[in-house]
Design a protein around this motif. Structure first.
Motif, mmCIF file in Angstrom:
data_model
loop_
_atom_site.group_PDB
_atom_site.id
_atom_site.type_symbol
_atom_site.label_atom_id
_atom_site.label_comp_id
_atom_site.label_asym_id
_atom_site.label_seq_id
_atom_site.Cartn_x
_atom_site.Cartn_y
_atom_site.Cartn_z
ATOM 1 N N MET A 117 77.619 -48.673 29.265
ATOM 2 C CA MET A 117 78.123 -48.119 30.482
ATOM 3 C C MET A 117 79.479 -48.804 30.855
ATOM 4 N N ARG A 150 73.945 -41.850 39.634
ATOM 5 C CA ARG A 150 73.635 -42.010 38.172
ATOM 6 C C ARG A 150 73.333 -43.339 37.733
ATOM 7 N N PHE A 176 81.824 -37.178 30.913
ATOM 8 C CA PHE A 176 81.945 -38.576 31.571
ATOM 9 C C PHE A 176 80.661 -38.737 32.159
ATOM 10 N N PHE A 177 80.299 -37.766 33.103
ATOM 11 C CA PHE A 177 78.877 -37.849 33.801
ATOM 12 C C PHE A 177 78.031 -37.624 32.824
ATOM 13 N N ARG A 202 77.687 -39.185 29.990
ATOM 14 C CA ARG A 202 77.634 -40.548 29.271
ATOM 15 C C ARG A 202 76.948 -41.322 30.416
ATOM 16 N N LEU A 203 77.306 -41.395 31.676
ATOM 17 C CA LEU A 203 76.773 -41.956 32.824
ATOM 18 C C LEU A 203 75.492 -41.815 32.886
ATOM 19 N N SER A 204 75.086 -40.680 32.551
ATOM 20 C CA SER A 204 73.473 -40.304 32.759
ATOM 21 C C SER A 204 72.843 -40.780 31.690
#
Lengths: 305, 245
Positions: free
Chosen positions: A1, A114, B102-103, B105-107
């Motif tokens: 992350m 998230r 991007f989102f 990957r964040l998830s």
């Protein structure tokens, strides 16, 4: 992350051309420092050569070339001035932009809905900023080496390269400090414009005000712009002397000149001691950023651009 | 997952020293529902959504999403919800695909690029992938916003005022998208809205929040049966607001 957030930040700064502007300006000021050094080197050597010819004609012995007495890295002495002035300002803008969008455009709400912990977010932002600043300084280092090659006619030796690396390492620490200040002001202020203004105010204080009330207040500076040859007995100046470690920009400049062997006086241990306040403040501000992000209400967003 | 998708029990919330925004909410939403959360401005709808999306911690009470506690099991909750806040702008200097990746990957999506392509295809906006979000209209931005919310195939989709700023065609497209997501992918939809005409067309259940208290919750069918003299949902809502004030 952390890698995802850092990579996204680098990409974001690249897309906004912030990275290009930062890189362009730092490379340009490095080239300028090199050009000024090279120009003065050339002028002095020409005058010296003419003097040698004249003295030889009169049958006199010429004194040694002044550049043989000066350290080879002295050509880059202006970098010690440019980094705290222009570099720090640019680093602060990088730090500001790194967190301002997430704060003001409601993107923080998306990010934290998230699987992202607040600590990973801060670590990612710091890592992204660190990479951007390191990239810019690496380019500056490369330009410095080229400038030295042009001016001296040979590549710098291992010792000089190590000193250059040390100087750029110190500069990285110093610029990171200002980038984190840029982040902190966004998290503390309710409006983006105020955050940027506050960061600029802090930069002004660190760069101009604090040095004036600490090292700038040496009683001898009115007579001679060199470090005071002997300690003063007056209580007021004793206090300002004690406050000197708090002048971060002064510590940077002195440590920088010591590393480049332009300044005279400090031992290696003393130079390292000058780096400590910069590193210490950076660590403190990084923890403050983490705390602020941890306690920040991302469900509400500021709205001014 | 068995049992309700959303459960709120005695949820209260107070911002700093201000008035209590939520005053002991008890709410249950079953899987597969399209829930319309109604209420006047400042009623506490967004605060309730912020609690369910883990953005804020309630002052008192418990809330669960997909069976997980929103405070104690934040990571599990964020893995099973999708969220589109009101007036979200995304990263305007990046393309739609870059934003979505991007989102994704964040998830924690295993293959983010593939997920982006599939989601954009599914929502019929693959043509927007390589365009910068900053140049998008409100409707286009909202479609990409929905895409980011469902990239990881959540069980619950939270939409805060999703029709705000949309033209009639945009509202219709959004309605169709919501229904498809609900029917094809079995995504439960939790929507905060003021647009009662849309609620009547899309929602299976409604809840009415008044000054931080849940004053009504029932299915649309039961609601229209219960208020036979009211011509529209707007009339029913006005009656509820008046009686609970």
């Amino acid at each position: 992350m952390i890698v995802t957030i850092a990579a996204h930040q680098v990409q974001s700064l690249r897309r906004r051309r912030v990275l290009a502007v930062f890189l362009g300006l730092v490379v340009a000021m490095t080239a300028l420092a090199g050009a000024i050094g090279w120009s003065s080197h050339r002028t002095i050597v020409r005058v010296y050569n003419e003097a040698v010819t004249l003295l030889a004609a009169e049958g006199k012995t010429a004194p040694p070339n002044p550049f043989e007495l000066k350290p080879s890295l002295s050509l880059l002495s202006n970098m010690v001035i440019y980094i705290p002035l222009i570099g720090a300002l640019l680093a602060m803008i990088v730090g500001h932009l790194s967190v301002a969008d997430d704060e003001s455009s409601g993107l923080g709400r998306l990010i934290f809905s998230r699987r992202v912990s607040r600590s990973s977010y801060v670590a990612g932002k710091l890592a992204g900023t660190a990479v951007v600043i390191a990239t810019v300084l690496a380019a500056s280092l490369a330009v410095s080496v080229i400038a030295l090659l042009v001016a001296n006619g040979s590549l710098p030796g291992e010792g000089d390269l190590a000193r250059l690396a040390g100087f750029y390492g110190l500069s990285w620490l110093y610029l990171m400090l200002f980038a984190v200040i840029g982040m902190v002001t966004v998290l503390v202020m309710s409006r983006r414009s105020l955050a940027l203004l506050s960061a600029l105010g802090i930069w002004l204080v660190i760069t101009f005000v604090v040095p004036q009330v600490t090292s700038g207040l040496r009683p001898t500076t009115s007579l001679n712009p060199i470090s005071d040859p002997a300690g003063t007995s007056e209580a007021f100046f004793r206090v300002t002397n004690r406050a000197r470690p708090f002048s971060i920009s002064e510590q940077y400049k002195t440590a920088g000149t010591q590393i480049l062997q332009i300044g005279i006086g400090d031992t290696t241990a003393e130079t390292l001691l000058r780096v400590l306040p910069i590193a210490g403040l950076l660590v403190c501000l990084a923890f403050l950023t983490a705390w602020l992000v941890g306690h920040h209400d991302y469900s509400r967003s500021t709205s001014d651009g | 997952m068995d049992g309700p998708v959303i459960e709120m029990s005695g949820v209260r919330h107070r911002y700093d020293d201000t008035l209590e925004v939520l005053r002991g909410i008890d709410l249950t939403i079953e899987r597969g529902e399209v829930f319309g959360f109604l209420g006047h401005n400042g009623a506490g709808k967004t605060t309730a959504m912020n609690i369910l999306t883990t953005l804020i911690v309630p002052t008192a009470g418990t809330a669960r999403a997909c069976g997980y506690d929103v405070v104690e099991q934040r990571r599990e909750v964020t893995g099973c919800i999708g969220y589109l806040p009101a007036d979200v702008r995304l990263y305007g200097h990046m393309t739609a695909a870059e934003n979505l990746e991007f989102f994704a990957r964040l998830s924690g999506v295993a293959d983010p690029r593939r997920a982006v392509i599939e989601t954009l295809d599914y929502l019929g906006c693959a043509d927007l992938a390589d365009r910068r979000v900053g140049a998008f209209s409100t409707g286009m931005r909202q479609r990409i916003g929905i895409a980011q919310a469902v990239l990881h195939r959540p069980k619950v989709l939270f939409l805060d005022e999703p029709t705000a700023g949309l033209d009639p065609l945009g509202v219709r497209q959004l309605r169709e998208t919501m229904l498809r997501l609900n029917q094809d992918l079995a995504i439960t939809v939790f929507m905060n809205t003021h647009l009662l005409s849309e609620v009547a067309k899309v929602c299976t259940t409604i809840g009415v929040l008044n000054h931080g208290a849940l004053v009504y919750k029932d299915s649309i069918a039961e609601t229209t049966r219960r208020f036979p003299n009211e011509a529209s949902l707007e009339d029913i809502y006005a009656l509820m607001e008046a009686t609970s004030a």
